[in-house]
Scaffold this active site. Structure first.
Site, PDB file in Angstrom:
ATOM      1  N   ASP A  79      82.774   4.538  38.013  1.00  0.00           N
ATOM      2  CA  ASP A  79      83.263   5.410  39.086  1.00  0.00           C
ATOM      3  C   ASP A  79      83.939   4.600  40.184  1.00  0.00           C
ATOM      4  O   ASP A  79      83.673   3.408  40.368  1.00  0.00           O
ATOM      5  CB  ASP A  79      82.134   6.252  39.679  1.00  0.00           C
ATOM      6  CG  ASP A  79      81.065   5.416  40.369  1.00  0.00           C
ATOM      7  OD1 ASP A  79      80.621   4.412  39.780  1.00  0.00           O
ATOM      8  OD2 ASP A  79      80.669   5.771  41.500  1.00  0.00           O
ATOM      9  N   GLU A 172      77.748   4.807  40.733  1.00  0.00           N
ATOM     10  CA  GLU A 172      77.233   3.701  41.550  1.00  0.00           C
ATOM     11  C   GLU A 172      77.672   3.832  42.996  1.00  0.00           C
ATOM     12  O   GLU A 172      76.910   3.503  43.919  1.00  0.00           O
ATOM     13  CB  GLU A 172      77.704   2.359  40.963  1.00  0.00           C
ATOM     14  CG  GLU A 172      77.036   1.137  41.562  1.00  0.00           C
ATOM     15  CD  GLU A 172      77.760   0.566  42.784  1.00  0.00           C
ATOM     16  OE1 GLU A 172      77.228  -0.364  43.430  1.00  0.00           O
ATOM     17  OE2 GLU A 172      78.876   1.045  43.096  1.00  0.00           O
TER      18      GLU A 172
END
Length: 406
Positions: A79, A172
């Site tokens: 991400d 994350e």
């Protein structure tokens, strides 16, 4: 290494921004697009690879040498930060960088006077943004490096290695990267996140982290008749913020110093919301900071009545206490860098990685450089040669453990 740049560019072209307001796992379906690609590419290399229902890709490259060799895992997140757009990324590739200011499309200029570390990469190939989005080197540089290292191992069986574990994670950037990660199922004895910054960075200490949400209920009265009646929630919010120490803001801290970081202030006279992140490497100072913000809320409530509600949530803790008992993983990473001609820069992370939470889940997991700079914004860039060195470091770590160095 000729495939590294193409691989990185292919990964950053996939929109994978996470969403802290989503309750799904992963937080955005778009992350699954890249995760599915990675699973399929690993399987095509001959690895046992799977993508589970929580959005974790896990894969294994079996050992090609006998002996009691620990299984080493390499982890990166797919991400990108919600702090800047991660959609329609159009990277600029600057070959043989001349050491001067870099024009990022027509949007902005990255000046050496403001970012002097650029001069270190004169003559190298630098990948930048076009000034309209972030780049995604955090952490698709790490993803590409792990994939290239694994591919190299499958094509060069003469390189001896123990069991190699690979994992790619979602979310994350919003603090939920390994919330459902099954360490036992992953099967690594020790791990490394490839999620650091500039070349040479090696980190086994990180912040203790918490979030603080303060909701303030105001009282809106017509301003012509407000005396003694109105409670302006916006002004109460700014008053509360002013109670916190100015010198403990991020812009005034470095090294091991912690901070209170105001990340959002929204609202009206009727109601306001304040959001902070709280950080400190020292656990006792971290707890003191949480107590301090609670006292500020108590002061406001004593002055105005019960108008402010505080919600504190711990996010992650300093991995040092979990890594130090297995310090060979730090020493071997440093030696692997030296073998690649890179000078290790052992330093605390002024942030956190998946490795912190993984360490507390039972997988000691320091953090190694992925090579990028200026993460989370339009000035993000990564030198290709730094990424190439990161691939070498991965391979060297595996060689060291296969050779019995601990």
């Amino acid at each position: 290494m000729e495939n590294l740049l193409d691989r990185f560019l292919r990964y950053v072209s996939v929109h994978t921004t996470s969403d802290e307001n989503s309750e799904s796992q992963p937080s955005t379906k778009r992350q699954l697009v890249l995760l599915e690609k990675l699973r399929d590419e690993l399987a095509a290399m001959g690895l046992e690879a799977e993508l589970d229902s929580n959005g974790y890709v896990m894969a294994t490259l079996p050992a090609n040498v006998e002996g009691d060799i620990p299984a080493i895992g390499f982890i990166a997140h797919v991400d990108t930060s919600p702090d800047a757009s991660g959609e329609n990324i159009r990277p600029q590739i600057i070959e043989n960088y001349d050491g001067g200011d870099i024009q990022l499309g027509s949007a902005m200029t990255m000046k050496v006077a403001e970012f002097p570390e650029l001069a270190l990469y004169k003559g190298q190939t630098i990948i930048t943004t076009d000034g309209t989005t972030l780049l995604g080197a955090d952490d698709k540089a790490g993803v590409a490096e792990i994939m290239c290292a694994v591919e190299y191992l499958t094509e060069h069986p003469e390189i001896k290695h123990g069991p190699v574990k690979v994992a790619f994670t979602p979310d994350e950037e919003i603090g939920r990267g390994v919330v459902a990660f099954n360490v036992g199922r992953f099967g690594a004895d020790f791990g490394y996140t490839m999620d650091g910054g500039a070349i040479g960075e090696l980190e086994y200490e990180n912040f203790n982290a918490a979030s603080a949400a303060i909701d303030i209920e105001g009282r809106n009265i017509h301003p012509g008749y407000a005396k003694g009646k109105m409670i302006n929630a916006l002004l109460v919010a700014t008053e509360l913020n002013a109670l916190l120490p100015v010198e403990q803001r991020p812009e005034y801290t470095c090294g091991y110093e912690g901070f209170f970081h105001l990340i959002a202030l929204n609202g009206t006279v009727e109601g306001a919301q304040i959001r902070y992140i709280i950080r400190d490497h020292d656990r006792s100072l971290f707890e003191q900071k949480k107590e301090q913000i609670a006292r500020c809320v108590d002061f406001i409530n004593a002055k105005y009545g019960p108008v402010a509600k505080l919600t504190l949530k711990d996010q992650y803790y300093n991995m040092r206490e979990m890594v130090e008992p297995h310090f060979h993983i730090v020493e071997n990473a440093a030696k692997a860098m030296e073998m690649a001609g890179v000078k290790p820069k052992v330093q605390p992370i002024r942030g956190g990685t998946d490795g912190a939470n993984l360490s507390f889940k039972g997988l000691p997991c320091p953090n190694i450089f992925a090579g990028g700079h200026n993460f989370h914004g339009r000035l993000e860039y990564v030198p290709l040669q730094s990424m190439e060195k990161a691939v070498e470091v991965i391979l060297n770590i595996l060689k060291l453990y296969a050779g019995g160095v601990k």
